[in-house]
Design an enzyme around this catalytic site. Structure first.
Site, short mmCIF file in Angstrom:
data_model
loop_
_atom_site.label_atom_id
_atom_site.label_comp_id
_atom_site.label_asym_id
_atom_site.label_seq_id
_atom_site.Cartn_x
_atom_site.Cartn_y
_atom_site.Cartn_z
N GLN C 221 2.51 5.37 -13.21
CA GLN C 221 1.42 4.56 -12.68
C GLN C 221 0.11 5.34 -12.70
O GLN C 221 -0.94 4.77 -12.38
CB GLN C 221 1.74 4.14 -11.23
N ARG C 368 5.03 -0.10 -2.09
CA ARG C 368 3.90 -0.91 -1.63
C ARG C 368 3.57 -0.61 -0.17
O ARG C 368 3.36 -1.53 0.63
CB ARG C 368 4.24 -2.40 -1.79
N CYS C 369 3.52 0.69 0.16
CA CYS C 369 3.32 1.04 1.55
C CYS C 369 1.86 1.27 1.89
O CYS C 369 1.53 1.43 3.05
CB CYS C 369 4.13 2.27 1.92
N GLU C 740 -0.28 -4.84 -1.98
CA GLU C 740 0.76 -4.40 -1.06
C GLU C 740 0.83 -5.21 0.22
O GLU C 740 1.77 -5.05 1.01
CB GLU C 740 0.53 -2.93 -0.69
#
Lengths: 157, 290, 791
Positions: C221, C368-369, C740
């Protein structure tokens, strides 16, 4: 051993070990990389192809077991330049994000619509229940299949 | 992906050929049909047979569901999907469709067979409990001919069946009796998961009383459990909530669940009782309607 | 909703440009990369969670006819590569040398002619281990007799990593001690989970011995960050490293770190002179790559009897596994956890976070924190619900009474965040309207009277995303500003090169839409290039919902630069002063004389042509921009979940889920909704069925999808979405980011709903995953042995 089968309507043939899984045969021997894989335990369904018209997890089938049978992969969904309604439906309804589960989802949708041209949302959800998507939350995949059901075209084999 | 260790591959085009290959190749040879029990184990290298005998060419010969001589007979290579879709089975034994709807998932059901499921003999496998509750029998063929084994004797322990070396399961027979009803109840964590607990029940009525009952549990015992104490508690009395509660409590007492990620043992024992009770209710409704 | 007839030039619902190749099966993922002579790698991993390595015998593997190389920790030691830095200023073993420190840790690496042979060869490597005692429970990690896991680190004499705090302890204590307040205390653990993208991690390393150029296809990513780190760590010249992130089959933060397998594939390529592909299997993915959460939290909340929330304190024990490999800005070892004050106007707040090592896989920041915002939102929303229960106030009403009001923005929290904008009351009321909240409560009362148990769960979250300002944030010393390059060709088509990397978020479409919105060039005429470090400007990658806030900002800035250049060209072409020109999308025209103008396409041709330009105005219509965001952005949302619980089995049916998100301006609502749907499914999975579990020997019990459960189509409801829009005042086009949000807001909504359903049984809290077994145990407290029972 020699494996001979029909893939997307064409004869396909290659050497492979008996233990070669159908998913690897398609991807490596036949260079059809549209079929993906995502697990080791036959749970995720990223590898779904149609064998004799039925969705099958190609990671749980030996290429040898597919010998003599007909396999359809995502590469065989479109009709030349024209997309199949399920492919168009996935575009129309944002039914894909990363695209990794998409080939298997579309093939299952195609098989479902061939057997049941007007499925309910519940029937669509059951049909794809063996295939994991991590991106879409499934809502738009169901919508994509419904779009394809509502916009059928003349499909030539 | 994890992949199997190397092996030799043979294809059998007749039952005799399959048996002959089993005889010749010995215990390091395994039959493969749907492959959805065996191939995953081979990929994880928990099973490393030296020879695989592919019996899928027998799908026509051994893939059938038909009424014959007072039984419904199911060929060992009948796929889960065919069993799910069979109106004959749904009519005669609704427990079958109840269970099949909750077994694995659609692509797996397109390949997996009843023979493969029963012969894998996982303690959480559903068709074992279904056929046991219905009083079914397994037909096993070997070099010396065919023999018939009651379903509750077919399972002898986790992953162990009555099928011997150089033998194969060819058919399952379920006797047809009048005034019957059956049902399956299953709790699982997610679609496709093995059961946390499951109960399969069949009842046959004589007038207003229960004439016979089959109660078999899945996933709460090392081998599929038919609770004869629970069954006996129902026979000779009308089907009632009180009777169901009594039978369910006995079935729960008789099982030996193991605590694991699906839940602790006491929860599973509770489910055994709860699901037996619910299955009895539905089976009785269906029996009364039949 | 179908978008068949809409073709907006700019923001709006637009079908994705990338879809045609994906639906034809023409995606190009790392495992699709096939180079001439390519070999295949596989990693041998430790079966034990903590053990000394006595010996490693690779001789049998080396003799396998298809094996080309076998690499051990000792081999890497000789190259100075046995250890690598992590993104948290720690080190991580590439291949174990002295000890193994978690089950699944990499011990050796085989390179063979094909994948099947590589797997066979793993079985030929003989490793002798001497088992050591295992630290499997973070609570025990700091016991005086606990074995020291990181005895490789000088001066490390315990399993302690860091202590961190935020807020004002004294002030918070004072509020708690106030005689009139009600205090509620609760342990609220957030279990270890894993993002499990459908595509596992992998790489193809191709070191060309002649040119000295390394091409690395990788599931990353953050391709530029990886490139720079390889240069720093391996001593390879950075201009000779090309990292290519092709199509990626889902990331969710799992594909941010550098994994040992990537390094081994590079070493394998150097040793063999051939390309080497390494693709991990699913077990490897679940048991060795970056997990998420594992925050063992305790909360105390204080309020007046009338429901005014006064203070919140949270203490966290953070299980980081065997190496501290979390990815977050360096000054924030607990990420952005100090946003745990949530959406409320508090008098005081304080948190502590203590990080420890355990014999488990490294990680923690992923899935996705938004850098621990999921953990923060979970605990504050559970605490507020516990308070509502204690005070017997409706949980929605309690929130509405305590929200930061819209006139209080920009609002600085007690832990130092400056929230940019929001109208929490409007967002909350919209969710209640869509859900039919009052009607649901009536239905609940009726059902309870009949012994049926439905639950209504509310959660409201404020996130901080879009890292981030250079002055405050860096990862491994690399600043978090992002670049963008835009070139408009003579015929008016454009190419945009950006530094972020999509894994399904639709950047090829949405970033083209930003250019379209700013310049009026149709999105189909804008080619978006990303993922290849040779082709794109530097940036820190996609995670933390930062693509739209940061790279989107850079794209808007670069498009505006081009627009300004176009103005100069137009002035020259139309023979007026630049200030006499006005812009409407796609065109500069003369003020007061709208017929007299030039489209952006005409200006592109003119800028490449023979038109004489004034001094100081360069030709062509190209620009470069680096955007250093002045602040983070603060999306928010109100979620309402309705569940029905079967009291006989503990099974939960998710009946409805309403999500109203406020992410500011939406570039493509269709894409935004898709992101929310996906995040909701993930959050529901986390709440109800996901856990990376271990036994007391550190054996991972969740190493496959048989036991690590992710939702299928059957486990999710029909998502009901709504929106409010409060633009970010500092973002170039008011967007906040949304990638997120749904994963942040949904777990507390689900748990709050289940606890609400079980209220008649006196249940105050159930730990996630809220499985049927846990529901049943909660309903039968005499059978419940408390704490963290399995199942």
């Amino acid at each position: 051993m020699q494996i001979n089968l029909t893939v997307n309507g064409e004869p396909a043939s290659a050497e492979a070990e008996p233990r070669t899984l159908l998913v690897h045969f398609l991807r490596d021997a036949l260079r059809l990389t549209g079929t993906h894989w995502g697990c080791d335990t036959s749970n995720c369904g990223a590898c779904v192809v149609l064998v004799d018209g039925e969705p099958v997890k190609s990671c749980t089938m030996l290429a040898a077991m597919a010998d003599g049978h007909e396999v359809r992969t995502v590469e065989g969904l479109a009709h030349g330049a024209e997309l199949d309604p399920v492919q168009q439906g996935f575009i129309e309804e944002h039914g894909l994000q990363c695209g990794f589960c998409t080939p298997g989802m579309m093939l299952t949708a195609r098989a479902l619509l061939d057997a049941n041209p007007n499925p309910t949302d519940e029937e669509i959800k059951v049909a794809i229940s063996g295939q994991i998507c991590r991106c879409t939350g499934y809502k738009n995949i169901v919508a994509a299949v419904r779009w394809a059901a509502e916009h059928p075209q003349e499909v030539t084999a | 992906m994890q992949v199997p260790a190397p092996f030799e591959y043979a294809r059998a085009s007749s039952i005799d050929e399959a048996l002959e290959l089993l005889e010749r190749l010995g215990p390091e040879a395994r039959l493969v049909a749907g492959g959805h029990s065996l191939l995953p184990m081979m990929k994880l290298r928990l099973a490393t047979p030296e020879h695989l005998i592919d019996i899928n060419p027998l799908a026509d010969e051994l893939g059938y569901i038909r009424e014959d001589g007072g039984d419904v007979r199911i060929g060992a290579l009948t796929r889960h999907r065919e069993i799910l879709e069979s109106d004959l089975l749904a009519r005669r034994f609704p427990i079958v469709r109840d269970a099949e709807e909750l077994i694995a998932d659609p692509p797996v059901r397109n390949r997996g067979t009843i023979g493969g499921a029963l012969c894998q003999a996982d303690p959480s496998e559903d068709l074992s409990a279904v056929t046991a509750a219905l009083g079914g029998v397994a037909v096993i063929r070997g070099g010396g001919g065919e023999r018939v084994v009651e379903m509750e004797d077919f399972h002898q322990g986790p992953y162990e069946t009555a099928v011997g070396d150089a033998e194969m399961l060819v058919e399952v027979r379920i006797p047809i009796r009048a005034h019957g009803g059956s049902a399956y109840e299953k709790v699982k964590r997610r679609t496709g998961d093995w059961a946390t607990a499951a109960a399969g029940v069949a009842l046959w009525l004589d007038g207003s009383d229960v004439a016979a009952a089959g109660i078999a549990l899945s996933a709460v015992n090392p081998k599929n459990l038919r609770s004869t104490r629970a069954e006996d508690a129902l026979v000779g009395r009308p089907p009632s909530e009180e009777a169901f509660a009594e039978a369910a409590a006995l079935a729960a007492e008789d099982c030996e669940p193991i605590g694991d990620l699906r839940g602790p043992a006491d929860y599973k024992r509770h489910l055994a009782r709860e699901l037996t009770h619910r299955a009895l209710r539905r089976a009785a409704e269906r029996a009364l309607a039949s | 909703m179908a978008v068949a007839d809409e073709r907006p030039i700019g923001f709006g619902r637009l079908k994705r440009k990338e879809d045609p190749r994906f639906v034809r099966g023409q995606g190009n993922y790392v495992d699709d990369v096939n180079l001439p002579g390519m070999l295949h790698g596989a990693a041998l991993r430790s079966p034990l969670a903590h053990a000394r390595i006595v010996s490693v015998d690779t001789s049998a593997a080396q003799q396998h006819p298809k094996v080309r190389a076998v690499i051990t920790g000792k081999d890497l030691e000789g190259l100075g590569l046995a250890w690598m830095p992590t993104l948290s200023a720690d080190t991580q073993a590439v291949l174990a040398t002295d000890k193994v420190r978690f089950q699944g840790q990499e011990v050796a690496f085989v390179v063979a002619d094909d994948h099947y042979a590589a797997r066979d060869a793993l079985e030929l490597i003989d490793v002798e281990y001497e088992p050591l005692p295992v630290v499997h429970d973070a609570h025990r990690a700091l016991d005086p007799d606990a074995p020291v896991i990181r005895d490789d680190k000088e001066g490390q004499d315990s399993n302690h990593i860091f202590d961190w705090e935020a807020g004002d302890e004294g002030e918070t204590d004072r509020v708690f001690e106030d005689a009139d307040v009600v205090v509620v205390t609760q342990d609220v653990p957030f279990q270890r989970v894993h993002p499990a993208p459908l595509e596992t991690c992998g790489s193809v390393a191709d070191m060309n011995p002649v040119t000295g150029k390394l091409r690395l296809w990788c599931t990353t990513q953050a391709p530029h960050a990886h490139r720079t780190l390889y240069a720093l760590v391996a001593g390879l010249p950075e201009h000779k490293i090309q990292v290519i992130a092709p199509d990626i089959g889902g990331g969710f933060g799992n594909k941010v770190p550098i994994y040992p397998g990537y390094v081994c594939s590079i070493v394998g390529s150097i040793l063999t002179g051939k390309p080497v592909k390494w693709m991990e299997d699913r077990t490897e993915n679940l048991t060795s790559t970056g997990f998420a959460r594992d925050y063992l939290m305790s909360g105390r909340i204080a309020a007046d009897r009338d429901g005014r929330i006064r203070a919140l304190r949270v203490d966290v024990l953070a299980d980081h596994g065997a190496f501290n490999a979390t990815a977050q800005p360096t000054k924030y070892p607990a990420g952005f956890f100090h946003i745990f004050t949530g959406s409320y106007d508090l008098e005081a707040a304080y948190c502590t976070v203590k990080g420890v090592y355990t014999n488990k896989a490294p990680g923690g920041v992923a899935y996705r924190c938004s850098f621990r915002v999921t953990e923060a939102a979970y605990i504050v929303e559970r605490m507020v619900d516990l308070l509502a229960d204690e005070l017997e106030i409706d949980p929605a009403e309690l929130r509405l009474a305590n929200f930061i009001r819209s006139d209080q923005f920009p609002y600085t929290t007690k832990t130092g965040w400056e929230y940019d904008s929001g109208d929490y009351h409007a967002t909350m009321r919209e969710a209640m309207r869509i859900a039919g909240y009052d009607e649901l409560r009536r239905e609940q009362a009726e059902k309870r009277a009949r012994g049926e148990y439905m639950g209504i769960g509310v959660s409201f979250f404020t996130e901080t995303v879009g890292a981030g300002p250079r002055a405050k944030m860096d990862i491994a010393g690399l600043g978090m500003a992002d670049g963008a390059e835009l070139r408009v060709h003579p015929t008016g088509k454009a190419v945009l090169r950006i530094s972020v990397k999509t894994q399904g978020q639709g950047h090829e479409t949405t970033f083209a839409q930003i250019v379209a919105e700013e310049l009026g060039i149709p999105p189909e005429d804008v080619e978006v290039v990303h993922g290849d470090t040779d082709q794109t400007p530097f940036g820190l990658g996609t995670y933390g919902s930062r693509s739209t806030p940061v790279s989107g900002g850079a794209t808007a800035m670069v498009a505006r630069k081009v627009r300004e250049r176009a103005r100069q060209v137009a002035a020259a072409a139309l023979e007026v002063a630049p200030d006499d020109l006005e812009w409407e999308k796609g065109r500069w025209f003369v003020k007061g004389d709208p017929e007299k103008g030039q489209t952006i396409q005409e200006l592109a041709l003119a800028s490449h042509g023979a038109l004489e330009l004034p001094e100081g105005v360069e030709g062509h219509l190209d620009a470069v921009a680096v955007y250093d965001p002045p602040n983070l952005t603060y999306p928010c949302g109100a979620y309402i979940c309705v569940v029905d619980v079967d009291p006989g089995t503990g099974e939960i049916k998710l009946r409805r889920f309403v999500a109203v998100d406020d992410c500011g301006v939406r570039i493509n609502p269709m894409v935004v909704e898709g992101q929310i749907h996906g995040g909701l499914a993930e959050g529901v999975g986390i709440a109800l069925m996901q856990q990376i579990a271990f036994d007391d020997q550190g054996n991972c019990l969740s190493g496959s999808f048989m036991d690590y459960l992710v939702p299928s189509s059957m486990e999710v409801p029909d998502w009901e979405l709504g929106e409010t829009v409060t633009p970010s005042p500092h973002h170039p086009f008011g967007a906040k980011g949304v990638g997120e949000s749904a994963n942040v807001g949904s777990p507390p909504a689900v748990v709050n709903a289940v606890v609400d359903a079980l209220e008649p049984f006196g249940v105050r809290h159930v730990d996630m995953p809220v499985t049927p077994a846990r529901v049943w145990q909660a309903m039968h407290p005499t059978d419940f042995v408390g704490g963290h029972r399995q199942g």
